[in-house]
Scaffold this motif. Structure first.
Motif, PDB file in Angstrom:
ATOM      1  N   GLY A  32       0.785  -1.222   0.000  1.00  0.00           N
ATOM      2  CA  GLY A  32       0.000   0.000   0.000  1.00  0.00           C
ATOM      3  C   GLY A  32       0.818   1.274   0.000  1.00  0.00           C
ATOM      4  O   GLY A  32       0.266   2.363   0.156  1.00  0.00           O
ATOM      5  N   VAL A  33       2.135   1.157  -0.161  1.00  0.00           N
ATOM      6  CA  VAL A  33       2.962   2.361  -0.277  1.00  0.00           C
ATOM      7  C   VAL A  33       2.515   3.141  -1.519  1.00  0.00           C
ATOM      8  O   VAL A  33       2.426   4.362  -1.497  1.00  0.00           O
ATOM      9  CB  VAL A  33       4.462   1.994  -0.352  1.00  0.00           C
ATOM     10  CG1 VAL A  33       5.315   3.226  -0.614  1.00  0.00           C
ATOM     11  CG2 VAL A  33       4.903   1.303   0.927  1.00  0.00           C
ATOM     12  N   TYR A  34       2.218   2.392  -2.580  1.00  0.00           N
ATOM     13  CA  TYR A  34       1.630   2.962  -3.796  1.00  0.00           C
ATOM     14  C   TYR A  34       0.243   2.342  -3.922  1.00  0.00           C
ATOM     15  O   TYR A  34       0.076   1.250  -4.449  1.00  0.00           O
ATOM     16  CB  TYR A  34       2.464   2.638  -5.036  1.00  0.00           C
ATOM     17  CG  TYR A  34       3.924   3.027  -4.937  1.00  0.00           C
ATOM     18  CD1 TYR A  34       4.306   4.295  -4.533  1.00  0.00           C
ATOM     19  CD2 TYR A  34       4.922   2.116  -5.253  1.00  0.00           C
ATOM     20  CE1 TYR A  34       5.638   4.646  -4.434  1.00  0.00           C
ATOM     21  CE2 TYR A  34       6.257   2.458  -5.177  1.00  0.00           C
ATOM     22  CZ  TYR A  34       6.608   3.722  -4.759  1.00  0.00           C
ATOM     23  OH  TYR A  34       7.933   4.062  -4.671  1.00  0.00           O
ATOM     24  N   PRO A  35      -0.791   3.037  -3.421  1.00  0.00           N
ATOM     25  CA  PRO A  35      -2.137   2.462  -3.431  1.00  0.00           C
ATOM     26  C   PRO A  35      -2.735   2.375  -4.840  1.00  0.00           C
ATOM     27  O   PRO A  35      -2.265   3.026  -5.782  1.00  0.00           O
ATOM     28  CB  PRO A  35      -2.958   3.421  -2.568  1.00  0.00           C
ATOM     29  CG  PRO A  35      -2.060   4.502  -2.134  1.00  0.00           C
ATOM     30  CD  PRO A  35      -0.731   4.319  -2.758  1.00  0.00           C
ATOM     31  N   LEU A  36      -3.759   1.579  -4.951  1.00  0.00           N
ATOM     32  CA  LEU A  36      -4.485   1.410  -6.203  1.00  0.00           C
ATOM     33  C   LEU A  36      -4.913   2.764  -6.762  1.00  0.00           C
ATOM     34  O   LEU A  36      -5.445   3.601  -6.035  1.00  0.00           O
ATOM     35  CB  LEU A  36      -5.712   0.535  -5.951  1.00  0.00           C
ATOM     36  CG  LEU A  36      -6.455   0.018  -7.165  1.00  0.00           C
ATOM     37  CD1 LEU A  36      -5.561  -0.900  -7.990  1.00  0.00           C
ATOM     38  CD2 LEU A  36      -7.690  -0.730  -6.718  1.00  0.00           C
ATOM     39  N   GLY A  37      -4.624   3.003  -8.028  1.00  0.00           N
ATOM     40  CA  GLY A  37      -4.993   4.255  -8.680  1.00  0.00           C
ATOM     41  C   GLY A  37      -3.976   5.372  -8.546  1.00  0.00           C
ATOM     42  O   GLY A  37      -4.102   6.413  -9.185  1.00  0.00           O
ATOM     43  N   SER A  38      -2.950   5.153  -7.720  1.00  0.00           N
ATOM     44  CA  SER A  38      -1.953   6.211  -7.527  1.00  0.00           C
ATOM     45  C   SER A  38      -0.836   6.107  -8.552  1.00  0.00           C
ATOM     46  O   SER A  38      -0.659   5.081  -9.215  1.00  0.00           O
ATOM     47  CB  SER A  38      -1.361   6.127  -6.115  1.00  0.00           C
ATOM     48  OG  SER A  38      -0.556   4.972  -5.993  1.00  0.00           O
ATOM     49  N   LEU A  39      -0.101   7.178  -8.660  1.00  0.00           N
ATOM     50  CA  LEU A  39       1.082   7.211  -9.523  1.00  0.00           C
ATOM     51  C   LEU A  39       2.271   6.631  -8.784  1.00  0.00           C
ATOM     52  O   LEU A  39       2.443   6.888  -7.587  1.00  0.00           O
ATOM     53  CB  LEU A  39       1.433   8.658  -9.884  1.00  0.00           C
ATOM     54  CG  LEU A  39       0.668   9.324 -11.005  1.00  0.00           C
ATOM     55  CD1 LEU A  39       0.927  10.822 -10.996  1.00  0.00           C
ATOM     56  CD2 LEU A  39       1.066   8.737 -12.332  1.00  0.00           C
TER      57      LEU A  39
END
Length: 112
Positions: A32-39
Motif C-alpha cells: 500500500g505504499v503505492y495504493p491502487l490508482g496512484s502514480l
C-alpha cells in the motif's frame, strides 16, 4: 513505510538490478505504499532513489506492466492498477513426467 530505507539494491552477481527493483516496487504496491490508482514515482525519480540507469527502471516497470500491476499512460505517468496476487508455482513438466513414468513402471512390474 519509509521508502528511503529500501533504496539500496545489491550490486553483487546473482540477481539483476531490474529484477531487484521490480521486487521492491511490487512489494510497495502490495503493502500500500503505492495504493491502487496512484502514480508510482517518475522514471528519473526512481533512477535517483535507487541509483540505477533509466533502462533498469524501464525494464522493472515493463515487468510490472506485463503482470497488469501498473499501466503507463503517455504524458500522465504510471498508475497502479492492481495489487499482486499470491502465486503458486506449477510443478515443473519434467517432474510430472518422472512421476508418471514411475507410476507406469510400478504398474507394469506388478504380477497379475
Amino acid at each position: 513505510m519509509d521508502i528511503a530505507n529500501t533504496s539500496h539494491l545489491r550490486r553483487t552477481p546473482g540477481t539483476a538490478l531490474h529484477r531487484q527493483l521490480f521486487v521492491v516496487l511490487r512489494d510497495h504496491i502490495a503493502q500500500g505504499v503505492y495504493p491502487l490508482g496512484s502514480l508510482i514515482p517518475a522514471e528519473d525519480a526512481l533512477c535517483a532513489q535507487f541509483d540505477v540507469s533509466r533502462i533498469t527502471v524501464r525494464r522493472a516497470v515493463a515487468d510490472l506492466e506485463q503482470l497488469g500491476l501498473v499501466e503507463k499512460l503517455p504524458g500522465r505517468g504510471t498508475f497502479v492498477r492492481a495489487a499482486p496476487r499470491a502465486t503458486r508455482h506449477a510443478p515443473h513438466a519434467s517432474r510430472l513426467a518422472s512421476a508418471y513414468s514411475l507410476r507406469w513402471e510400478s504398474r507394469r512390474a506388478r504380477p497379475k
